[in-house]
Design a protein around this motif. Sequence first.
Motif, short mmCIF file in Angstrom:
data_model
loop_
_atom_site.label_atom_id
_atom_site.label_comp_id
_atom_site.label_asym_id
_atom_site.label_seq_id
_atom_site.Cartn_x
_atom_site.Cartn_y
_atom_site.Cartn_z
N LYS A 37 0.70 -1.09 0.00
CA LYS A 37 -0.09 0.11 -0.06
C LYS A 37 0.84 1.41 -0.02
O LYS A 37 1.97 1.26 0.40
CB LYS A 37 -0.86 0.05 1.11
CG LYS A 37 -1.74 -1.14 1.48
CD LYS A 37 -2.86 -1.22 0.15
CE LYS A 37 -3.51 -2.88 0.56
NZ LYS A 37 -4.30 -2.93 -0.72
N ASN A 38 0.37 2.45 -0.45
CA ASN A 38 1.24 3.57 -0.66
C ASN A 38 1.30 4.10 0.99
O ASN A 38 0.25 4.06 1.84
CB ASN A 38 0.38 4.65 -1.49
CG ASN A 38 0.87 5.93 -1.47
OD1 ASN A 38 0.67 6.74 -0.53
ND2 ASN A 38 1.25 6.24 -2.38
N TYR A 84 -1.45 6.52 2.04
CA TYR A 84 -2.73 5.84 2.24
C TYR A 84 -2.66 5.33 3.63
O TYR A 84 -3.82 5.23 4.44
CB TYR A 84 -2.98 4.66 1.28
CG TYR A 84 -4.19 3.87 1.27
CD1 TYR A 84 -5.30 4.80 1.14
CD2 TYR A 84 -4.31 2.58 1.45
CE1 TYR A 84 -6.81 3.96 1.08
CE2 TYR A 84 -5.44 2.11 1.57
CZ TYR A 84 -6.75 2.77 1.47
OH TYR A 84 -8.08 2.06 1.47
N ARG A 134 -3.41 7.95 6.20
CA ARG A 134 -4.93 8.45 6.01
C ARG A 134 -5.81 7.51 6.71
O ARG A 134 -6.49 7.75 7.45
CB ARG A 134 -5.43 8.26 4.58
CG ARG A 134 -4.79 9.50 3.81
CD ARG A 134 -5.32 9.91 2.43
NE ARG A 134 -6.75 9.90 2.50
CZ ARG A 134 -7.78 9.14 1.87
NH1 ARG A 134 -7.20 8.24 1.04
NH2 ARG A 134 -9.05 9.39 1.94
N VAL A 155 -10.01 7.25 6.17
CA VAL A 155 -10.75 6.23 5.14
C VAL A 155 -11.61 5.64 5.79
O VAL A 155 -11.48 4.77 6.81
CB VAL A 155 -9.51 5.41 4.80
CG1 VAL A 155 -10.04 4.29 3.76
CG2 VAL A 155 -8.28 6.08 4.13
N THR A 208 -7.53 -4.89 2.06
CA THR A 208 -6.76 -3.72 2.81
C THR A 208 -6.39 -4.26 4.19
O THR A 208 -5.47 -4.24 4.46
CB THR A 208 -7.09 -2.53 2.43
OG1 THR A 208 -7.33 -2.10 1.04
CG2 THR A 208 -6.36 -1.54 3.07
#
Length: 89
Positions: free
Chosen positions: A37-38, A41, A44, A50, A57
Amino acid sequence: MENIIRYELTNYIGHAIIHLRIKMNYTQEDLAGYTGKNEKYIGRIERGEVRNITVDTLTDISFGLKITPSKLVALAEELERNAKTNMKE
């Protein structure tokens, strides 16, 4: 009411991720690398920004933290209970 519960759960999942990540001496960048994952992200998610975290995820992050998704959610629920108990005191 449902949106409030979902909002609280995503916040506590973020807190649980932070707790475990720090306990394992991982940076957000480390966790991003382990999960695919970034990094932004991950940040967040940790901040509760999110709202609709997918099962995929959540699973990727859990495995990156070397726990099962159910244990991650259980920790989030425990953090929520503790926070609400402390608010009553």
